[in-house]
Design a protein around this motif. Structure first.
Motif, PDB file in Angstrom:
ATOM      1  N   GLU A   1     -64.538  -2.792  94.245  1.00 31.91           N
ATOM      2  CA  GLU A   1     -64.995  -3.754  94.950  1.00 31.91           C
ATOM      3  C   GLU A   1     -63.926  -4.610  96.057  1.00 31.91           C
ATOM      4  O   GLU A   1     -64.397  -4.940  97.095  1.00 31.91           O
ATOM      5  CB  GLU A   1     -65.430  -5.087  93.911  1.00 31.91           C
ATOM      6  CG  GLU A   1     -66.865  -4.985  93.236  1.00 31.91           C
ATOM      7  CD  GLU A   1     -67.148  -6.000  92.425  1.00 31.91           C
ATOM      8  OE1 GLU A   1     -66.529  -7.109  92.480  1.00 31.91           O
ATOM      9  OE2 GLU A   1     -68.046  -5.899  91.472  1.00 31.91           O
TER      10      GLU A   1
ATOM     11  N   ASP B   1     -71.336 -10.406  97.886  1.00 31.05           N
ATOM     12  CA  ASP B   1     -71.406  -9.224  96.977  1.00 31.05           C
ATOM     13  C   ASP B   1     -72.888  -9.057  96.237  1.00 31.05           C
ATOM     14  O   ASP B   1     -73.472 -10.036  95.934  1.00 31.05           O
ATOM     15  CB  ASP B   1     -70.468  -9.708  95.820  1.00 31.05           C
ATOM     16  CG  ASP B   1     -68.894  -9.201  96.286  1.00 31.05           C
ATOM     17  OD1 ASP B   1     -68.792  -9.394  97.509  1.00 31.05           O
ATOM     18  OD2 ASP B   1     -68.145  -9.341  95.438  1.00 31.05           O
TER      19      ASP B   1
ATOM     20  N   TYR C   1     -71.493 -11.077 104.682  1.00 31.25           N
ATOM     21  CA  TYR C   1     -71.784 -10.290 103.726  1.00 31.25           C
ATOM     22  C   TYR C   1     -71.407 -10.898 102.385  1.00 31.25           C
ATOM     23  O   TYR C   1     -70.347 -11.635 101.808  1.00 31.25           O
ATOM     24  CB  TYR C   1     -70.843  -9.033 103.805  1.00 31.25           C
ATOM     25  CG  TYR C   1     -71.377  -8.007 104.867  1.00 31.25           C
ATOM     26  CD1 TYR C   1     -72.199  -7.037 104.687  1.00 31.25           C
ATOM     27  CD2 TYR C   1     -70.509  -8.037 105.970  1.00 31.25           C
ATOM     28  CE1 TYR C   1     -72.471  -6.103 105.746  1.00 31.25           C
ATOM     29  CE2 TYR C   1     -70.795  -7.046 107.181  1.00 31.25           C
ATOM     30  CZ  TYR C   1     -71.756  -6.355 106.899  1.00 31.25           C
ATOM     31  OH  TYR C   1     -72.088  -5.321 107.714  1.00 31.25           O
TER      32      TYR C   1
ATOM     33  N   HIS D   1     -64.518  -5.335  99.953  1.00 31.31           N
ATOM     34  CA  HIS D   1     -64.197  -6.497 100.785  1.00 31.31           C
ATOM     35  C   HIS D   1     -63.363  -6.271 101.895  1.00 31.31           C
ATOM     36  O   HIS D   1     -63.677  -6.842 102.832  1.00 31.31           O
ATOM     37  CB  HIS D   1     -63.612  -7.540  99.607  1.00 31.31           C
ATOM     38  CG  HIS D   1     -64.232  -7.862  98.397  1.00 31.31           C
ATOM     39  ND1 HIS D   1     -63.739  -8.561  97.394  1.00 31.31           N
ATOM     40  CD2 HIS D   1     -65.696  -7.925  98.180  1.00 31.31           C
ATOM     41  CE1 HIS D   1     -64.505  -8.891  96.556  1.00 31.31           C
ATOM     42  NE2 HIS D   1     -65.960  -8.423  97.066  1.00 31.31           N
TER      43      HIS D   1
ATOM     44  N   PRO E   1     -74.115  -4.312  99.735  1.00 32.54           N
ATOM     45  CA  PRO E   1     -73.986  -5.719  99.556  1.00 32.54           C
ATOM     46  C   PRO E   1     -75.211  -6.379  99.966  1.00 32.54           C
ATOM     47  O   PRO E   1     -76.272  -5.888 100.650  1.00 32.54           O
ATOM     48  CB  PRO E   1     -72.731  -6.006 100.828  1.00 32.54           C
ATOM     49  CG  PRO E   1     -73.267  -4.597 101.640  1.00 32.54           C
ATOM     50  CD  PRO E   1     -73.623  -3.655 100.627  1.00 32.54           C
TER      51      PRO E   1
ATOM     52  N   ARG F   1     -68.054 -15.096  96.211  1.00 34.21           N
ATOM     53  CA  ARG F   1     -67.100 -14.183  95.279  1.00 34.21           C
ATOM     54  C   ARG F   1     -66.520 -14.718  93.886  1.00 34.21           C
ATOM     55  O   ARG F   1     -66.773 -14.022  92.869  1.00 34.21           O
ATOM     56  CB  ARG F   1     -66.214 -13.406  96.061  1.00 34.21           C
ATOM     57  CG  ARG F   1     -66.646 -12.462  97.128  1.00 34.21           C
ATOM     58  CD  ARG F   1     -65.886 -11.992  98.295  1.00 34.21           C
ATOM     59  NE  ARG F   1     -66.360 -11.265  99.080  1.00 34.21           N
ATOM     60  CZ  ARG F   1     -65.657 -10.751 100.179  1.00 34.21           C
ATOM     61  NH1 ARG F   1     -64.558 -10.910 100.437  1.00 34.21           N
ATOM     62  NH2 ARG F   1     -66.434  -9.929 101.316  1.00 34.21           N
TER      63      ARG F   1
END
Length: 332
Positions: free
Chosen positions: A120, A151, A149, A124, A242, A275
């Motif tokens: 992840e 997650d 964007y 990112h 995503p 996030r």
């Protein structure tokens, strides 16, 4: 889910008139703008709460002149329907999975490619930089403005009858996928029979055996209650496709430049909050499904990854797309 179609139709019909304009003025305060945002997830889900956070940021920075009203739980329809409405300016903002955009902008296929991101954190770094901007750069041609964007975690398989440990375990199984050619191709490469279905139809399809399994992250597996009808969760982490927050270009273009800037900054500020919420929600969801009796196993990814060559050959064909994939893999 055909039994629910009339209810959705009535709701959409009732909303059609007020949503025809991209924002609604408050008679008591002529400059107040209310933007409407759609999501298939319920209140409390990280994407929904991130847009609410964004609304609070906008209200504060605009002195209360701008706010966002979030319609979760598929109140405005499934993603396919709401995306069309967003393109036409009927809905102002929309949180969709990147797979929903694949038929519009080929580059949006890339972040969903199997086993592309190493973690992840790697994802990112890619999405927060120039590569992320480039993959979304074609959206304005389709009347969509990319704002952020979000997650969607790592997607894994869950099934009704047995755990998945090796590629052969998927052979012949009907696995629900998002309505996207790339996802259909991916499941075929895994040896499964891909069955595209809207989100709202997955539970009943699992319950009745229309499909043998599906694939998604822990929060979706738990919040849509799929763990009740598919007890085996096999951690494959085959994709980290995503979520994206997009805005109707028609709605966006009608805003003053300073308001556009406030909106973009608030969307950017919502990403770390999303996030943070996502990580907490993932941990809670995993604990909840285990407590409810789900059986979790972690499979060896290597045999699955070796079968993905045809997917890349089919969807990463031109030099530009290949270059983006190479740059993602080279990102440290």
């Amino acid at each position: 889910m055909t039994t629910h179609a009339p209810r959705r139709a009535v709701l959409l019909g009732a909303l059609a008139a007020p949503l025809a304009a991209p924002f609604i003025a408050n008679p008591a305060k002529a400059q107040t703008i209310t933007l409407r945002s759609a999501d298939v997830h319920p209140d409390g889900y990280p994407t929904v709460e991130a847009v609410k956070f964004m609304s609070r940021q906008i209200e504060e920075k605009s002195g209360g002149r701008i706010r966002i009203q979030v319609f979760g739980s598929r109140q405005l329809g499934e993603e396919k329907d709401t995306l069309e409405q967003t393109r036409f300016g009927v809905i102002d903002l929309n949180r969709v999975n990147s797979a929903s955009l694949n038929s519009l902008v080929p580059e949006t296929v890339i972040p969903g490619l199997p086993f592309l991101f190493r973690s992840e954190e790697h994802m990112h770094r890619v999405l927060d930089g120039a590569i992320g901007d480039e993959m979304a750069s074609g959206l304005p041609r389709h009347n969509l403005i990319p704002l952020a964007y979000y997650d969607s975690g790592a997607r894994s398989f869950y099934t009704r009858a047995k755990a998945i440990n090796e590629p052969g375990d998927l052979r012949g199984l009907k696995i629900r996928v998002q309505p996207s050619d790339m996802w259909v191709s991916m499941m075929r490469a895994f040896g499964a029979n891909a069955t595209p279905l809207p989100t709202g139809e997955i539970y009943s399809a699992l319950q009745t055996g229309v499909v043998d399994g599906a694939e998604n992250n822990y929060p979706s597996y738990q919040s849509f209650r799929h763990f009740e009808v598919a007890k085996f969760y096999s951690v494959s982490e085959h994709s980290m496709a995503p979520e994206m927050l997009v805005m109707s270009k028609r709605s966006y273009d009608r805003l003053p430049k300073e308001t556009q800037d406030v909106l973009r900054q608030a969307a950017k500020d919502s990403v770390p909050e999303m996030r943070r919420l996502w990580q907490a929600r993932s941990n809670e969801a995993k604990a909840a499904v285990i407590a409810a009796g789900s059986q979790i196993n972690t499979l060896d990814k290597a045999p699955f990854e070796r079968n993905m060559g045809p997917v890349y050959d089919q969807f990463v064909r031109d030099a530009r797309m290949k270059g983006i994939v190479s740059r993602i893999r080279e990102t440290t």
